[in-house]
Scaffold this active site. Sequence first.
Site, PDB file in Angstrom:
ATOM      1  N   ARG A 292      48.005  43.511  25.873  1.00 44.27           N
ATOM      2  CA  ARG A 292      48.499  44.891  25.951  1.00 44.27           C
ATOM      3  C   ARG A 292      48.695  45.510  24.565  1.00 44.27           C
ATOM      4  O   ARG A 292      48.554  46.717  24.406  1.00 44.27           O
ATOM      5  CB  ARG A 292      49.812  44.930  26.724  1.00 44.27           C
TER       6      ARG A 292
ATOM      7  N   LYS B 179      50.440  40.324  50.948  1.00 41.37           N
ATOM      8  CA  LYS B 179      51.031  41.116  52.027  1.00 41.37           C
ATOM      9  C   LYS B 179      50.203  42.315  52.458  1.00 41.37           C
ATOM     10  O   LYS B 179      49.752  43.094  51.622  1.00 41.37           O
ATOM     11  CB  LYS B 179      52.384  41.644  51.565  1.00 41.37           C
TER      12      LYS B 179
ATOM     13  N   GLY C 117      50.474  48.223  39.373  1.00 41.78           N
ATOM     14  CA  GLY C 117      51.082  49.182  40.303  1.00 41.78           C
ATOM     15  C   GLY C 117      50.514  50.584  40.142  1.00 41.78           C
ATOM     16  O   GLY C 117      50.274  51.296  41.124  1.00 41.78           O
TER      17      GLY C 117
ATOM     18  N   GLY D  10      47.500  42.760  39.267  1.00 42.21           N
ATOM     19  CA  GLY D  10      47.876  41.577  38.485  1.00 42.21           C
ATOM     20  C   GLY D  10      47.100  40.313  38.772  1.00 42.21           C
ATOM     21  O   GLY D  10      46.468  39.763  37.873  1.00 42.21           O
TER      22      GLY D  10
HETATM   23  P1  AMP Z   1      49.482  40.230  45.663  1.00 36.80           P
HETATM   24  O1  AMP Z   1      50.482  40.349  44.549  1.00 36.80           O
HETATM   25  O2  AMP Z   1      49.895  40.896  46.916  1.00 36.80           O
HETATM   26  O3  AMP Z   1      48.090  40.586  45.213  1.00 36.80           O
HETATM   27  O4  AMP Z   1      49.477  38.692  46.063  1.00 36.80           O
HETATM   28  C1  AMP Z   1      49.109  37.675  45.176  1.00 36.80           C
HETATM   29  C2  AMP Z   1      49.642  36.382  45.728  1.00 36.80           C
HETATM   30  O5  AMP Z   1      49.105  36.170  47.021  1.00 36.80           O
HETATM   31  C3  AMP Z   1      49.257  35.184  44.909  1.00 36.80           C
HETATM   32  O6  AMP Z   1      50.431  34.626  44.348  1.00 36.80           O
HETATM   33  C4  AMP Z   1      48.627  34.228  45.911  1.00 36.80           C
HETATM   34  O7  AMP Z   1      49.074  32.900  45.774  1.00 36.80           O
HETATM   35  C5  AMP Z   1      49.104  34.775  47.230  1.00 36.80           C
HETATM   36  N1  AMP Z   1      48.199  34.402  48.328  1.00 36.80           N
HETATM   37  C6  AMP Z   1      46.878  34.566  48.382  1.00 36.80           C
HETATM   38  N2  AMP Z   1      46.376  34.041  49.513  1.00 36.80           N
HETATM   39  C7  AMP Z   1      47.396  33.516  50.199  1.00 36.80           C
HETATM   40  C8  AMP Z   1      47.534  32.830  51.437  1.00 36.80           C
HETATM   41  N3  AMP Z   1      46.466  32.583  52.194  1.00 36.80           N
HETATM   42  N4  AMP Z   1      48.761  32.448  51.818  1.00 36.80           N
HETATM   43  C9  AMP Z   1      49.829  32.692  51.045  1.00 36.80           C
HETATM   44  N5  AMP Z   1      49.781  33.350  49.875  1.00 36.80           N
HETATM   45  C10 AMP Z   1      48.582  33.750  49.445  1.00 36.80           C
END
Ligand code: AMP
Length: 402
Positions: free
Chosen positions: A39, A203, A382, A359
């Site tokens: 950064r 999520k 974000g 991220g």
């Molecule tokens: P996000 O910040 O929503 O992009 O989520 C990233 C996180 O999702 C990472 O820490 C991954 O470990 C988690 N992730 C990806 N696939 C899975 C899964 N099948 N089950 C649980 N966590 C997951």
Amino acid sequence: MKSLPTVDRFSFKGKRALIRVDFNVPQDKSTGAVKDDTRIRAALPTIQKVLNDGGSVIVMSHLGRPKGRREEKYSLAPVRQRLSDLLGREVLLAPDCVGPEVETLAAGLQPGQVLLLENLRFHPEEENGDRHFASQLADLGDVYVNDAFGAAHRAHASTAVVAGFFPSDRKCFGYLMATELANANRVLHQFTRPFTAIIGGAKVSDKILILERLLERADHILIGGGMAYTFFKSLDGNIGKSLCEDDRLEVARQLLESARARGVNVVLPADSITAVEPSNEAQTGICPSHQISDGYMGLDIGPQAIKEFRDVIVQSQTLLWNGPMGVFEFEPFQAGTRAVAEAVAEATDRGAFSLIGGGDSVAAINRFGLADRVSFVSTGGGALLEYFEGKSLPGVEAILGS
Ligand code: AMP
């Protein structure tokens, strides 16, 4: 799309540029040393432009979450050192970001000098968007430059409110911000088809708005990561103890329904790599993603899904990727994310435009050493998501607004 007002519009000779950057860098927990200076490097071209013109620079940033009061562990002192090393010149660190002492330091700056203000978030007024605090910041410089794309979705004093104290011919974007916006706009407004969005991560709830917006544009949407299992459950699949948001089942069903109605090809991962829990020692299995046994979790996309995702990706002309395909932090669940990264790089080699943002997908592309083989890796998690959700970014509006 109008061309964006950037630092190129100005000669900064004899002027003090007040530049908002995003120096919220990862630090070593015990020594505070800067662990990754991406950064800081990203802000150098804008700072150099002002210095080369014969101007002086006042740089301001937040670092961490000090909750509105001074905490030494959030001091920008380690950042000052790295910035100084990278610029090859001394950088002064102000004792605070507002107040008489800071005003004296700023007023005394000579052409070629760089002053780094202390952490903006030592004051609650920063995140509250306080007008008086913003006016104190504004008094420090002649021209306001916003180069903090990572904070552009915040209506904070230094990212948005401060710009209101400068007329339109004395505020602009830095190079990083302008490049981020140009690349995001290219995907949003000037894309060539086929346009494929790859959305993963934990999520569904975090990604609903972006998915809805993408349905208006994309030809293909590939859904991986933990969020895929909420979709499978909404289709009455058995997902074992995979990640699932039960309060989003209806939303997931509706998203699939509106994709069908619009003719958008949504691809869910046909199979999954499963285990009892994520760990580096996990015993893994492969099974259809809608038939996961009780007690098991889907933790990565499987070989069939990799093949199907790959086939779509390599034929695309525009690619947007946000979120990993699995728990790629653990080696046994890395293959899906790695394969997607490789397919995106291959499509880019063949002439596609690819933007990676958010991220964890950025961390993944870096980990696999493929960042140089995609078109653009965004620095704004974000902020980028909100831009793709169709929200206006306060940091951008404050420059363009008047
Ligand atoms: P996000 O910040 O929503 O992009 O989520 C990233 C996180 O999702 C990472 O820490 C991954 O470990 C988690 N992730 C990806 N696939 C899975 C899964 N099948 N089950 C649980 N966590 C997951």
